[in-house]
Design a protein around this motif. Structure first.
Motif, mmCIF file in Angstrom:
data_model
loop_
_atom_site.group_PDB
_atom_site.id
_atom_site.type_symbol
_atom_site.label_atom_id
_atom_site.label_comp_id
_atom_site.label_asym_id
_atom_site.label_seq_id
_atom_site.Cartn_x
_atom_site.Cartn_y
_atom_site.Cartn_z
ATOM 1 N N MET A 37 -6.187 -0.158 1.929
ATOM 2 C CA MET A 37 -5.899 -1.255 2.843
ATOM 3 C C MET A 37 -4.695 -2.081 2.401
ATOM 4 S SD MET A 37 -8.496 -4.088 4.413
ATOM 5 C CE MET A 37 -9.142 -4.546 2.809
ATOM 6 N N ASP A 38 -4.555 -2.347 1.126
ATOM 7 C CA ASP A 38 -3.488 -3.223 0.647
ATOM 8 C C ASP A 38 -2.210 -2.482 0.277
ATOM 9 O OD1 ASP A 38 -5.119 -5.443 0.913
ATOM 10 O OD2 ASP A 38 -5.920 -5.245 -1.119
ATOM 11 N N TYR A 39 -2.243 -1.155 0.254
ATOM 12 C CA TYR A 39 -1.096 -0.401 -0.259
ATOM 13 C C TYR A 39 -0.706 0.710 0.708
ATOM 14 C CZ TYR A 39 -2.729 -2.685 -4.532
ATOM 15 O OH TYR A 39 -3.141 -3.597 -5.457
ATOM 16 N N THR A 40 0.325 0.470 1.467
ATOM 17 C CA THR A 40 0.807 1.476 2.404
ATOM 18 C C THR A 40 2.253 1.894 2.107
ATOM 19 O OG1 THR A 40 1.551 -0.217 3.990
ATOM 20 C CG2 THR A 40 -0.704 0.632 4.236
ATOM 21 N N CYS A 62 -4.958 9.611 2.810
ATOM 22 C CA CYS A 62 -5.168 8.178 2.605
ATOM 23 C C CYS A 62 -6.467 7.706 3.262
ATOM 24 C CB CYS A 62 -3.980 7.397 3.176
ATOM 25 S SG CYS A 62 -3.788 7.584 4.963
ATOM 26 N N THR A 65 -7.801 2.777 6.705
ATOM 27 C CA THR A 65 -7.226 1.433 6.772
ATOM 28 C C THR A 65 -5.725 1.422 6.529
ATOM 29 O OG1 THR A 65 -7.897 1.155 4.454
ATOM 30 C CG2 THR A 65 -9.352 0.221 6.137
ATOM 31 N N ALA A 66 -5.197 2.504 5.935
ATOM 32 C CA ALA A 66 -3.754 2.578 5.661
ATOM 33 C C ALA A 66 -3.019 3.500 6.621
ATOM 34 C CB ALA A 66 -3.522 3.053 4.227
ATOM 35 N N GLY A 111 -0.076 3.840 -4.378
ATOM 36 C CA GLY A 111 -0.914 3.101 -3.436
ATOM 37 C C GLY A 111 -2.386 3.421 -3.532
ATOM 38 N N GLY A 113 -4.765 2.281 -5.644
ATOM 39 C CA GLY A 113 -5.647 1.149 -5.882
ATOM 40 C C GLY A 113 -6.765 1.499 -6.853
ATOM 41 N N GLU A 115 -10.129 0.505 -6.206
ATOM 42 C CA GLU A 115 -11.455 0.440 -5.580
ATOM 43 C C GLU A 115 -12.219 1.704 -5.933
ATOM 44 O OE1 GLU A 115 -11.376 -1.594 -1.458
ATOM 45 O OE2 GLU A 115 -9.423 -0.625 -1.673
#
Length: 343
Positions: A37-40, A62, A65-66, A111, A113, A115
């Protein structure tokens, strides 16, 4: 010290010729696993850099969310939004297995992350890739991942690790390398040794590409590549310094560009290994270090060229249009590729 000429000549051998003999896919199919989600931006930079260097196809694997953001950046990328947080693991594994079977190389980390679900999918993909003997590039949060469990990559000599200064310090500590007893210029090779011979591309003012393998012939090979032999333990070390001029502004996504260029060159190496072109005189064991050197040279040169235009305002996206020119500066004009023959 410039990259040895014989290394450059070997890199040229794995570059697909532009002479009309290859069909789509024989110049490399690259996969990039990352993008939550935060890294596209990072997976886009890596995947697009592979395309701009000359890979035929570039896939991004991915999270949903991306996916829309990455798709909007370029229609040239093939985006697979299969890394869904609540998806059944068996289904994702089956989809990954099918997808990886179509690729020549997998780049893990841009990207990604930290998580849990993304880290678990990355581990799943890495293990699948190893069963298929795929070439791998590990960067960013994939380096954090293997630092938690070094067995994920230990002994897998078809992998290239691309740590920056902070990542290299952390990985060195996790591998048990004592900075007080190992000189700075030897630490990349020491990390490689501790990890069973993977190629380590230590990014810095000068990039150091190193490998330390065991159980291989300890001598000068037919191309004259210099190996440093530890007679006692039969270890072969190779360290190549890339001091090609780069830009003076190190923008945040330059490492993603590097991951993509190394990935593209590894994809070319796989095509070369499979006999798509060339005479296969270069052993497969040399392909990761050659790809790492080539990717470093091109990335640093594109940074230099972009910096000359943009100066202090340089951002990662400025580098990508210069990759083809950076390639030509280091390895010759593409128009000459068909005439060059296999050196």
């Amino acid at each position: 010290m410039p990259v040895p000429r014989n290394i450059i000549e070997q890199i040229k051998q794995i570059i697909p010729p532009l002479n009309g003999t290859l069909h789509k896919g024989q110049s490399g199919r690259v996969g990039v696993l990352g993008g939550a989600m935060d890294y596209t931006g990072a997976p886009f930079f890596a995947a697009m850099s592979a395309l701009r260097l000359g890979a035929d196809l570039s896939h991004v694997i991915c999270a949903p969310t991306a996916a829309q953001a990455i798709k909007s950046y370029s229609p040239d990328l093939i985006v697979h939004p299969i890394l869904k947080e609540d998806a059944p693991q068996d289904r994702v594994k089956k989809e990954l297995d099918s997808l990886l079977s179509r690729l020549h190389v997998l780049v893990v980390g841009p990207g990604l992350g930290r998580e849990d679900y993304m880290q678990n999918y990355a581990k799943m993909a890495l293990r699948l890739a190893r069963t298929k003997a795929m070439f791998l590039v590990l960067d960013a949060d994939a380096l954090w991942m293997i630092g938690q469990d070094l067995s994920l990559v230990k002994g897998y000599r078809r992998a290239v690790l691309t740590p920056n200064v902070v990542e290299f310090k952390r990985l060195s500590e996790q591998a048990g390398v004592d900075p007080k007893s190992v000189p700075a210029e030897q630490r990349a090779a020491e990390v490689s040794k501790r990890l069973g011979g993977v190629v380590v591309l230590q990014k810095g003012p000068k990039d150091l590409i190193a490998t330390d393998t065991t159980g291989e012939a300890a001598s000068l090979d037919e191309s004259g590549i210099r190996h440093v032999l530890d007679e006692e333990s039969q270890k072969v070390k190779e360290v190549i310094e890339v001091d090609v001029e780069g830009g003076l502004k190190r923008c945040g996504g330059q490492g993603d560009v590097l991951s993509g260029t190394v990935g593209a060159m590894l994809a070319w190496g796989k095509c070369y290994e499979d006999g798509a072109f060339g005479d296969k005189s270069i052993p497969a064991s040399r392909l990761p270090i050659l790809a790492a050197v080539g990717g470093s040279m091109v990335t640093r040169t594109s940074s230099k060229r972009a910096f000359r235009v943009e100066g202090r305002g340089l951002v990662t996206q400025d580098m990508i249009p210069y990759l083809a020119k950076a390639f030509a500066e280091n390895f010759g004009e593409d128009l000459q590729a068909g005439e060059r023959g296999r050196l």
